[in-house]
Design a protein around this motif. Structure first.
Motif, PDB file in Angstrom:
ATOM      1  N   ALA A  20       0.836  -1.203   0.000  1.00 35.24           N
ATOM      2  CA  ALA A  20       0.000   0.000   0.000  1.00 35.24           C
ATOM      3  C   ALA A  20       0.874   1.257   0.000  1.00 35.24           C
ATOM      4  O   ALA A  20       0.565   2.243  -0.682  1.00 35.24           O
ATOM      5  N   ALA A  21       1.975   1.227   0.738  1.00 36.17           N
ATOM      6  CA  ALA A  21       2.889   2.370   0.770  1.00 36.17           C
ATOM      7  C   ALA A  21       3.525   2.579  -0.602  1.00 36.17           C
ATOM      8  O   ALA A  21       3.684   3.723  -1.055  1.00 36.17           O
ATOM      9  N   LYS A  22       3.865   1.480  -1.286  1.00 37.36           N
ATOM     10  CA  LYS A  22       4.450   1.579  -2.622  1.00 37.36           C
ATOM     11  C   LYS A  22       3.449   2.193  -3.591  1.00 37.36           C
ATOM     12  O   LYS A  22       3.803   3.070  -4.386  1.00 37.36           O
ATOM     13  N   LYS A  23       2.178   1.753  -3.528  1.00 35.50           N
ATOM     14  CA  LYS A  23       1.148   2.317  -4.404  1.00 35.50           C
ATOM     15  C   LYS A  23       0.950   3.801  -4.131  1.00 35.50           C
ATOM     16  O   LYS A  23       0.776   4.598  -5.059  1.00 35.50           O
ATOM     17  N   ALA A  24       0.979   4.191  -2.850  1.00 37.70           N
ATOM     18  CA  ALA A  24       0.799   5.601  -2.492  1.00 37.70           C
ATOM     19  C   ALA A  24       1.951   6.441  -3.032  1.00 37.70           C
ATOM     20  O   ALA A  24       1.728   7.526  -3.591  1.00 37.70           O
ATOM     21  N   LEU A  25       3.176   5.966  -2.872  1.00 37.64           N
ATOM     22  CA  LEU A  25       4.337   6.701  -3.361  1.00 37.64           C
ATOM     23  C   LEU A  25       4.316   6.813  -4.884  1.00 37.64           C
ATOM     24  O   LEU A  25       4.561   7.890  -5.437  1.00 37.64           O
ATOM     25  N   GLU A  26       3.998   5.715  -5.563  1.00 41.22           N
ATOM     26  CA  GLU A  26       3.931   5.742  -7.026  1.00 41.22           C
ATOM     27  C   GLU A  26       2.823   6.669  -7.509  1.00 41.22           C
ATOM     28  O   GLU A  26       2.987   7.369  -8.509  1.00 41.22           O
ATOM     29  N   SER A  27       1.698   6.698  -6.799  1.00 39.60           N
ATOM     30  CA  SER A  27       0.608   7.600  -7.152  1.00 39.60           C
ATOM     31  C   SER A  27       1.047   9.051  -6.997  1.00 39.60           C
ATOM     32  O   SER A  27       0.766   9.892  -7.857  1.00 39.60           O
ATOM     33  N   VAL A  29       4.125  10.259  -7.164  1.00 36.66           N
ATOM     34  CA  VAL A  29       5.089  10.568  -8.228  1.00 36.66           C
ATOM     35  C   VAL A  29       4.368  10.747  -9.566  1.00 36.66           C
ATOM     36  O   VAL A  29       4.660  11.685 -10.321  1.00 36.66           O
ATOM     37  N   ASP A  30       3.411   9.871  -9.869  1.00 36.17           N
ATOM     38  CA  ASP A  30       2.663   9.973 -11.128  1.00 36.17           C
ATOM     39  C   ASP A  30       1.886  11.283 -11.222  1.00 36.17           C
ATOM     40  O   ASP A  30       1.870  11.935 -12.267  1.00 36.17           O
ATOM     41  N   HIS A  31       1.220  11.670 -10.130  1.00 34.39           N
ATOM     42  CA  HIS A  31       0.417  12.885 -10.160  1.00 34.39           C
ATOM     43  C   HIS A  31       1.279  14.144 -10.222  1.00 34.39           C
ATOM     44  O   HIS A  31       0.936  15.105 -10.924  1.00 34.39           O
ATOM     45  N   VAL A  32       2.395  14.161  -9.511  1.00 33.41           N
ATOM     46  CA  VAL A  32       3.300  15.308  -9.594  1.00 33.41           C
ATOM     47  C   VAL A  32       3.879  15.400 -10.995  1.00 33.41           C
ATOM     48  O   VAL A  32       3.908  16.475 -11.598  1.00 33.41           O
ATOM     49  N   PHE A  50       7.304  22.337  -6.567  1.00 29.65           N
ATOM     50  CA  PHE A  50       7.888  21.826  -7.798  1.00 29.65           C
ATOM     51  C   PHE A  50       7.326  22.667  -8.937  1.00 29.65           C
ATOM     52  O   PHE A  50       6.127  22.944  -8.966  1.00 29.65           O
ATOM     53  N   SER A  51       8.178  23.058  -9.871  1.00 25.67           N
ATOM     54  CA  SER A  51       7.715  23.803 -11.040  1.00 25.67           C
ATOM     55  C   SER A  51       8.582  23.437 -12.233  1.00 25.67           C
ATOM     56  O   SER A  51       9.614  22.778 -12.088  1.00 25.67           O
ATOM     57  N   VAL A  52       8.137  23.870 -13.411  1.00 28.76           N
ATOM     58  CA  VAL A  52       8.875  23.599 -14.646  1.00 28.76           C
ATOM     59  C   VAL A  52       9.356  24.925 -15.210  1.00 28.76           C
ATOM     60  O   VAL A  52       8.620  25.914 -15.228  1.00 28.76           O
ATOM     61  N   SER A  53      10.587  24.940 -15.658  1.00 30.42           N
ATOM     62  CA  SER A  53      11.175  26.126 -16.264  1.00 30.42           C
ATOM     63  C   SER A  53      11.764  25.724 -17.611  1.00 30.42           C
ATOM     64  O   SER A  53      12.251  24.613 -17.774  1.00 30.42           O
TER      65      SER A  53
END
Length: 92
Positions: A20-27, A29-32, A50-53
Motif C-alpha cells: 500500500a505504501a508503494k502504491k501511495a508513493l507511485e501515485s 510521483v505519477d500525479h506530480v 515543484f515547477s517547470v522552467s
C-alpha cells in the motif's frame, strides 16, 4: 535513502502494508509528474514547490576538443524548499 527504504518508512509510520505504501508513493510521483508535464506547479505547504522552467537553446563547448556544440532547449524541473523543510535541514 532510496525508494525501498522510503517505502519501508512510510509503511511503518502509517501502519500500512509495504504494498500500500508503494502504491501511495507511485501515485504521488505519477500525479506530480503529470501536473508538471502539463506545465503546472505543485506546492506542498511547509515542504516545497515543484515547477517547470524552460532552458533556452545555447552554444557550449566540448571539453575534450574545444569544438562548439549546440545544446538544445529543454524543460527542467525546479524545486524550491519550503520554510519548514529549510529550517529542519538547517537545525544543528
Amino acid at each position: 535513502m532510496n525508494k525501498s527504504e522510503l517505502i519501508d518508512a512510510i509503511a511503518a509510520d502509517a501502519g500500512i502494508s509495504k504494498g500500500a505504501a508503494k502504491k501511495a508513493l507511485e501515485s504521488f510521483v505519477d500525479h506530480v509528474s503529470g501536473a508538471l508535464n502539463k506545465g503546472g506547479r505543485v506546492s506542498l505547504v511547509g515542504f516545497g514547490s515543484f515547477s517547470v522552467s524552460n532552458r533556452a537553446a545555447r552554444e557550449g563547448r566540448n571539453p575534450q576538443t574545444g569544438d562548439s556544440i549546440k545544446i538544445a532547449a529543454k524543460n527542467v524541473v525546479k524545486f524550491k524548499p519550503g520554510a519548514e523543510l529549510d529550517a529542519h535541514v538547517n537545525t544543528k
